[in-house]
Design a protein around this motif. Sequence first.
Motif, PDB file in Angstrom:
ATOM      1  N   ALA A   1     -39.023  42.420  54.294  1.00  0.00           N
ATOM      2  CA  ALA A   1     -38.452  41.493  53.319  1.00  0.00           C
ATOM      3  C   ALA A   1     -37.611  40.445  54.015  1.00  0.00           C
TER       4      ALA A   1
ATOM      5  N   PRO B   1     -46.994  47.965  47.041  1.00  0.00           N
ATOM      6  CA  PRO B   1     -46.623  46.685  47.614  1.00  0.00           C
ATOM      7  C   PRO B   1     -47.067  46.584  49.067  1.00  0.00           C
TER       8      PRO B   1
ATOM      9  N   SER C   1     -40.764  46.728  52.364  1.00  0.00           N
ATOM     10  CA  SER C   1     -41.727  45.758  51.837  1.00  0.00           C
ATOM     11  C   SER C   1     -41.004  44.530  51.294  1.00  0.00           C
ATOM     12  N   GLY C   2     -41.779  43.508  51.042  1.00  0.00           N
ATOM     13  CA  GLY C   2     -41.231  42.270  50.494  1.00  0.00           C
ATOM     14  C   GLY C   2     -41.212  42.244  48.981  1.00  0.00           C
ATOM     15  N   ALA C   3     -41.444  43.364  48.343  1.00  0.00           N
ATOM     16  CA  ALA C   3     -41.476  43.426  46.877  1.00  0.00           C
ATOM     17  C   ALA C   3     -40.073  43.216  46.304  1.00  0.00           C
ATOM     18  N   SER C   4     -40.030  42.870  45.033  1.00  0.00           N
ATOM     19  CA  SER C   4     -38.738  42.693  44.371  1.00  0.00           C
ATOM     20  C   SER C   4     -38.033  44.043  44.240  1.00  0.00           C
ATOM     21  N   THR C   5     -36.758  43.986  43.991  1.00  0.00           N
ATOM     22  CA  THR C   5     -35.966  45.207  43.864  1.00  0.00           C
ATOM     23  C   THR C   5     -36.465  46.068  42.709  1.00  0.00           C
ATOM     24  N   GLY C   6     -36.800  45.453  41.601  1.00  0.00           N
ATOM     25  CA  GLY C   6     -37.303  46.195  40.454  1.00  0.00           C
ATOM     26  C   GLY C   6     -38.601  46.917  40.768  1.00  0.00           C
ATOM     27  N   ALA C   7     -39.502  46.242  41.485  1.00  0.00           N
ATOM     28  CA  ALA C   7     -40.773  46.861  41.855  1.00  0.00           C
ATOM     29  C   ALA C   7     -40.539  48.022  42.813  1.00  0.00           C
ATOM     30  N   LYS C   8     -39.603  47.849  43.740  1.00  0.00           N
ATOM     31  CA  LYS C   8     -39.294  48.934  44.683  1.00  0.00           C
ATOM     32  C   LYS C   8     -38.783  50.162  43.946  1.00  0.00           C
TER      33      LYS C   8
END
Length: 61
Positions: free
Chosen positions: A59, A54, A24-31
Amino acid sequence: MEYGILGLIVLILNIYAIAKIFGSGASTGAKVLWIVLILVLPVVGFIIWLIAGPKGGAATV
């Protein structure tokens, strides 16, 4: 025997969700937060991810 099959299905769905989270294109923290949620609460975490996880394509680097 039914519980073994059910556990295998949950494992496969969690692996699928984690693979989709990585892509996904989510931020690393969200992942990291989504993966931890799925690992700590496998069934509930997967359901929450299906509803609010997400979304989006791969990404961009």
